[in-house]
Design an enzyme around this catalytic site. Structure first.
Site, PDB file in Angstrom:
ATOM      1  CG  ASN A  45      37.308  48.865  24.462  1.00 30.87           C
ATOM      2  OD1 ASN A  45      38.155  49.425  23.778  1.00 30.87           O
ATOM      3  ND2 ASN A  45      36.118  49.840  24.604  1.00 30.87           N
ATOM      4  CD  GLN A 105      28.437  43.361   1.175  1.00 28.37           C
ATOM      5  OE1 GLN A 105      27.487  43.578   1.718  1.00 28.37           O
ATOM      6  NE2 GLN A 105      29.204  42.661   1.867  1.00 28.37           N
ATOM      7  CG  ASP A 178      32.400  36.137 -13.709  1.00 25.49           C
ATOM      8  OD1 ASP A 178      32.444  37.163 -14.188  1.00 25.49           O
ATOM      9  OD2 ASP A 178      32.707  36.124 -12.418  1.00 25.49           O
ATOM     10  CE  LYS A 202      31.513  33.115 -11.177  1.00 25.88           C
ATOM     11  NZ  LYS A 202      32.807  33.780 -10.580  1.00 25.88           N
ATOM     12  NE  ARG A 204      29.157  34.200  -7.405  1.00 21.84           N
ATOM     13  CZ  ARG A 204      30.366  33.840  -7.059  1.00 21.84           C
ATOM     14  NH1 ARG A 204      30.696  33.459  -5.590  1.00 21.84           N
ATOM     15  NH2 ARG A 204      31.586  34.048  -7.596  1.00 21.84           N
ATOM     16  CG  ASP A 230      38.233  37.498 -10.934  1.00 24.14           C
ATOM     17  OD1 ASP A 230      37.721  38.427 -11.076  1.00 24.14           O
ATOM     18  OD2 ASP A 230      37.749  36.532 -10.395  1.00 24.14           O
ATOM     19  CG  ASP A 234      37.956  35.814  -0.577  1.00 25.21           C
ATOM     20  OD1 ASP A 234      38.575  35.618   0.600  1.00 25.21           O
ATOM     21  OD2 ASP A 234      36.588  36.303   0.006  1.00 25.21           O
ATOM     22  CB  THR A 235      37.977  30.866  -0.779  1.00 23.70           C
ATOM     23  OG1 THR A 235      37.157  30.836  -1.829  1.00 23.70           O
ATOM     24  CG2 THR A 235      37.516  31.759   0.542  1.00 23.70           C
ATOM     25  CB  THR A 238      35.626  31.390  -8.633  1.00 26.34           C
ATOM     26  OG1 THR A 238      34.633  31.381  -7.793  1.00 26.34           O
ATOM     27  CG2 THR A 238      35.518  31.640 -10.220  1.00 26.34           C
TER      28      THR A 238
END
Length: 326
Positions: A45, A105, A178, A202, A204, A230, A234-235, A238
């Protein structure tokens, strides 16, 4: 399992989660020790079970865990490892999280948002961690989220040394993707002999994750080799967009330098085709073969982690590793 022995009462134990065992093995090699034997598996599980194969009673335990996708699994595994070591009477437990989970975050951008980076620090503390060690936190304020010592390590010296070899006598401009990372860009500029700074403006949409639009560059980049820095990729949207803006502004070359290669799809494809001369990252996160490309250079972070662990274990100075600055 061999151990580093500081005195008759103090012994170092190095334990690893399953997310990036190669990194932990290299740290152990740099320290001249071996990893603690661990039993770890998942129930049907999804529950995680861990148990050390040897006693850790009275020992200084360092628990290394990378946090690639699925991040939540590896974070939970590390928390369970900390709890197991605490219940096994470890003398002191240090969490080694090269890429700090949920670091983006770190504040409330809008009402009703969580501060998840603080929650992670609280979870580590509740599980039984006495200390946290991480590399290039997304923001320095995260150090204040944990009620205990936080060793904030910097990859800039490692990355900058490699960049100096690449650029040679080129006219270099350090570029922040940025305005929020200009302070870090200043540290880079110092490392690269007082290079001038520029940043990419930029926009956002805070309601849409992983999307930012690079618009214009502020600073002199025409005819220069731009080092675009930086803390994480991530992806890749930017950074790839920033490369295009710099090229359109007349940059001779663009070299990307980042600490954490998150590389969520389609990052590898974007970076391989964005026009950058080289993409330089560290191995704080595992990078599988399918996400590697010809212009990618991966620098080892294990020697830095090993030196910091040794300083902490011997009650030395982690700051001394950076000559008082990054």
């Amino acid at each position: 399992m061999s151990e580093l022995v500081h005195n008759v009462d103090k012994k170092l134990v190095l334990a690893s989660g399953r997310a990036h065992p190669e990194l932990a093995e290299e740290v152990a090699r740099c320290l001249g020790t071996e990893l603690l034997p661990m039993s770890a598996y998942d129930f049907a599980n999804g529950e995680i079970y861990v148990r050390s194969g040897e006693s850790v009673r009275g020992k200084e335990v360092f628990i290394i865990q990378a946090h690639p996708a699925p991040l939540n699994n590896w974070l939970m595994e590390q928390l369970i490892m900390v709890d197991s070591m605490k219940r096994a009477s470890a003398r002191r437990i240090t969490v080694v999280a090269p890429f700090y989970p949920y670091s983006r975050q770190d504040k409330k951008g809008r009402g009703r948002e969580p501060i998840s980076a603080r929650l992670v620090a609280d979870l580590y503390k509740t599980a039984g961690a006495d200390r946290i060690m991480s590399v290039d936190l997304h923001t320095a304020q995260i150090q204040g989220f944990f009620d205990g010592p936080v060793d904030h390590l910097f990859a800039i010296p490692l990355l900058a040394e490699h960049i100096r070899k690449i650029v040679g006598d080129d006219d270099v401009t350090v570029v922040s993707p940025d305005t929020g990372r200009v302070r870090v860009a200043e540290q880079w500029a110092e490392r690269l002999g007082g290079a001038p700074l520029a940043f990419v403006h930029k926009s956002r949409d805070l309601t849409v994750p992983n999307q930012a639009v690079s618009k214009t560059v502020v600073g002199q980049v025409k005819g220069r080799t731009c080092v675009l820095i930086d803390d994480m990729i991530d992806t890749g949207g930017t950074i790839a967009g920033a490369v295009r803006v710099l090229k359109d502004a007349g940059a001779k070359d663009v070299i990307i330098a980042a600490t954490h290669a998150v590389f969520s799809d389609p990052a590898a494809e974007r970076l391989a085709n964005c026009g950058a001369r080289e993409v330089v990252v560290t191995d704080t996160l595992p990078i599988p073969p399918e996400k590697r490309f010809p212009t990618l250079t991966v620098l080892p972070i294990a020697p830095l982690l090993a030196r910091a662990i040794k300083e902490v274990f011997e009650d030395g100075s982690v700051t001394s590793l950076f000559d008082g600055h990054a």
